[in-house]
Write a protein that holds these residues in place. Structure first.
Motif, short mmCIF file in Angstrom:
data_model
loop_
_atom_site.label_atom_id
_atom_site.label_comp_id
_atom_site.label_asym_id
_atom_site.label_seq_id
_atom_site.Cartn_x
_atom_site.Cartn_y
_atom_site.Cartn_z
N ALA A 167 1.08 3.31 24.79
CA ALA A 167 0.01 3.40 23.79
C ALA A 167 -0.12 2.12 22.98
O ALA A 167 -1.18 1.80 22.46
N ILE A 216 1.93 11.25 31.80
CA ILE A 216 0.98 11.81 30.82
C ILE A 216 0.15 10.70 30.20
O ILE A 216 -1.07 10.81 30.04
N GLU A 217 0.81 9.60 29.83
CA GLU A 217 0.09 8.48 29.24
C GLU A 217 -0.90 7.88 30.23
O GLU A 217 -2.01 7.49 29.86
N GLU A 227 -3.91 10.16 30.28
CA GLU A 227 -4.71 10.00 29.07
C GLU A 227 -5.57 8.74 29.14
O GLU A 227 -6.75 8.75 28.76
N ARG A 228 -4.99 7.66 29.63
CA ARG A 228 -5.76 6.42 29.78
C ARG A 228 -6.88 6.60 30.80
O ARG A 228 -7.98 6.07 30.63
N LEU A 283 -8.52 9.37 31.50
CA LEU A 283 -9.60 10.16 30.92
C LEU A 283 -10.46 9.32 29.98
O LEU A 283 -11.67 9.52 29.88
N GLU A 284 -9.82 8.38 29.31
CA GLU A 284 -10.56 7.54 28.36
C GLU A 284 -11.37 6.45 29.05
O GLU A 284 -12.46 6.11 28.59
N LYS A 291 -12.96 15.98 35.19
CA LYS A 291 -11.77 15.51 34.49
C LYS A 291 -10.51 15.87 35.27
O LYS A 291 -9.57 15.08 35.37
N LEU A 320 -7.56 13.47 36.76
CA LEU A 320 -6.14 13.70 36.47
C LEU A 320 -5.33 13.80 37.76
O LEU A 320 -4.23 13.25 37.87
N LEU A 325 -4.40 17.66 27.19
CA LEU A 325 -5.26 16.77 27.98
C LEU A 325 -6.60 17.46 28.15
O LEU A 325 -6.74 18.38 28.95
N GLU A 326 -7.60 17.02 27.40
CA GLU A 326 -8.93 17.62 27.46
C GLU A 326 -9.88 16.68 28.18
O GLU A 326 -9.84 15.49 27.95
#
Length: 455
Positions: free
Chosen positions: A31, A42-43, A46-47, A49-50, A148, A152, A454-455
């Motif tokens: 992060a 997980i990180e 998240e990246r 998804l962004e 999404k 993932l 994680l949305e």
């Protein structure tokens, strides 16, 4: 079906030696490291998804569906318009009676302002159209959820592949060290007249092969890293270092999945698939569009009201005017336009039904295939582990016999080849098992239960 443990991640990757390639746990987190560093699965997700463009595109589709619903809803709400004008025209006056007094019929300077309100009182076709727009909006939202999840899944697969690529590099490095040590041993034996020159040449060739294999493994790891970077929206070769999963995530089930697991997986796969639910909504929306087209044959009633202010005139002494009108519209014949729309809607509804049936069958086949692949991967992993044990024992025996002068250098080379191949084979089967478990989770609709936040 056995209950899956509620955890905040997914998968397991059983390569204990992959920790050699993980950065120090006290290092900078992903992060905070814009240019690479240690990163967890997980990180990485998240990246992704962004920064993934496909997720952004699906998000815009949801906005577009919302906009269409607003447009349809406007047909049920009042329309309010304001107007104003200013201009010049021919003045018209008339003489009243014998007195010679005149009055203005049309003033030379014309101006005015006002407003109009109109509203549909009865238009039966609007209600099913509004319901269809709402279902389409929900369907696009579900497609966003499905998109999404796809991102993932792809990120998890790329992460696992990168871990395996790092393990492959470690194995190739160890193999090169073994080959070089064996070459040095053969060279020493040749000096003592205990080996043949041919044995040394074979050992030197094996060293060259090991170097080439190591170079290839390093390129494979670089390509795997680029694939993960692309999903996360980073530049190629960003120096991310994946973290070993063995201590963080539970491993795949140690026993094969049963027929009960298969049946449960099919049921949960069908009920938990956002893509199938979205397809059902599209099917309902298509039917509603067909109904809307049919109801457009009925007459429609609307209400209109207007108020205007302008200069005084003969027709409007105080300069104001207003009107309220009820309008009845009934299209008796439009050249087949409405009939064509109804036919199109009926066909689209039938197509949506077929698409739903097709998607359902494909989902069942996907679960079954994932079930078969997982059980096969589990069996192959166990076989590969046994093969590695045998290869190591064979290598140890060949080296002992060679040291005692009871075996040739060729036997040792074969044993080393078999041991290296078995080690790579086990690593590959461990990766295949993890990916197969991931595929089963996705197909059976259980993937998202392995994530929190994680949305």
């Amino acid at each position: 079906m056995r209950r899956l443990p509620p955890v905040t991640g997914l998968l397991a990757f059983a390569f204990a030696s992959a920790a050699v390639h993980a950065a120090d746990a006290t290092g900078e987190s992903a992060a905070d490291a814009a240019g690479g560093g240690q990163i967890t699965i997980i990180e990485a997700m998240e990246r992704a998804l962004e920064g993934n463009e496909d997720v952004g595109i699906l998000g815009e589709k949801v906005k577009q569906a919302s906009a269409v619903r607003v447009q349809v809803l406007s047909g049920l709400l009042p329309w309010v318009n304001a107007s104003g004008h200013y201009g010049f025209e021919k003045e018209v006056k008339i003489v009243l009676g014998s007195s010679g007094e005149t009055t203005t019929i049309q003033p030379a300077t014309t101006w005015g302002y006002g407003g109009q309100i109109s509203m549909a009182i009865l238009d039966a076709s609007l209600f099913p159209a509004l319901a269809a727009a709402g279902k389409t909006k929900k369907a696009t939202e579900l497609l966003l959820v499905s998109g999404k999840e796809s991102v993932l899944v792809a990120t998890a697969q790329a992460y696992v592949t990168l871990l395996f690529a790092g393990e492959a590099v470690a194995l190739r490095e160890a193999e090169l060290e073994t080959r070089e040590a064996h070459r040095d041993e053969v060279a020493a034996r040749l000096q003592a007249d205990e080996a043949l020159a041919l044995d040394l040449k074979r050992a030197e060739l094996d060293v060259l092969d090991a170097r080439a294999a190591l170079a290839s493994a390093r390129v494979d790891r670089a390509l795997a890293l680029d694939a993960l970077c692309a999903l996360m929206g980073d530049d190629p070769a960003t120096p991310w270092e994946p973290v070993d999963l063995a201590a963080t995530f539970p491993p795949p089930p140690p026993a094969p999945l049963t027929e009960t697991d298969l049946a449960s997986g099919m049921e949960s796969g069908l009920s938990g698939s956002p893509a199938i639910e979205a397809q059902d909504l599209f099917k309902s929306a298509s039917k509603l569009h067909a109904v809307s087209g049919g109801l457009s044959f009925l007459p429609s009633i609307s209400l209109g009201a207007s108020w205007d202010k302008g200069p005084s005139s003969f027709r409007s002494p105080d300069g104001t005017s207003w009107a309220v009108t009820f309008n009845l519209s009934w299209t008796l014949f439009d050249g087949g336009l409405t009939v064509g729309k109804v036919m199109e809607g009926v066909s689209q509804a039938a197509e949506a039904v077929l698409e739903t049936e097709k998607t359902t069958k494909a989902q069942k086949a996907l679960v079954h295939a994932a079930w078969l692949r997982f059980n096969l991967a589990l069996e192959n992993r166990d076989t590969a582990a046994e093969r590695l044990d045998v290869a190591r024992e064979t290598r140890s025996m060949a080296e002992e016999r060679y040291a005692a002068g009871l075996a040739t250098g060729l036997e040792v080379e074969d044993a080393l080849d078999a041991c290296a191949s078995a080690a790579m084979g086990l690593a590959g089967e461990e990766m295949n098992l993890t990916l197969a478990w991931l595929d089963y989770l996705v197909a059976s609709g259980q993937f998202t239960s392995f994530f929190e936040g994680l949305e």
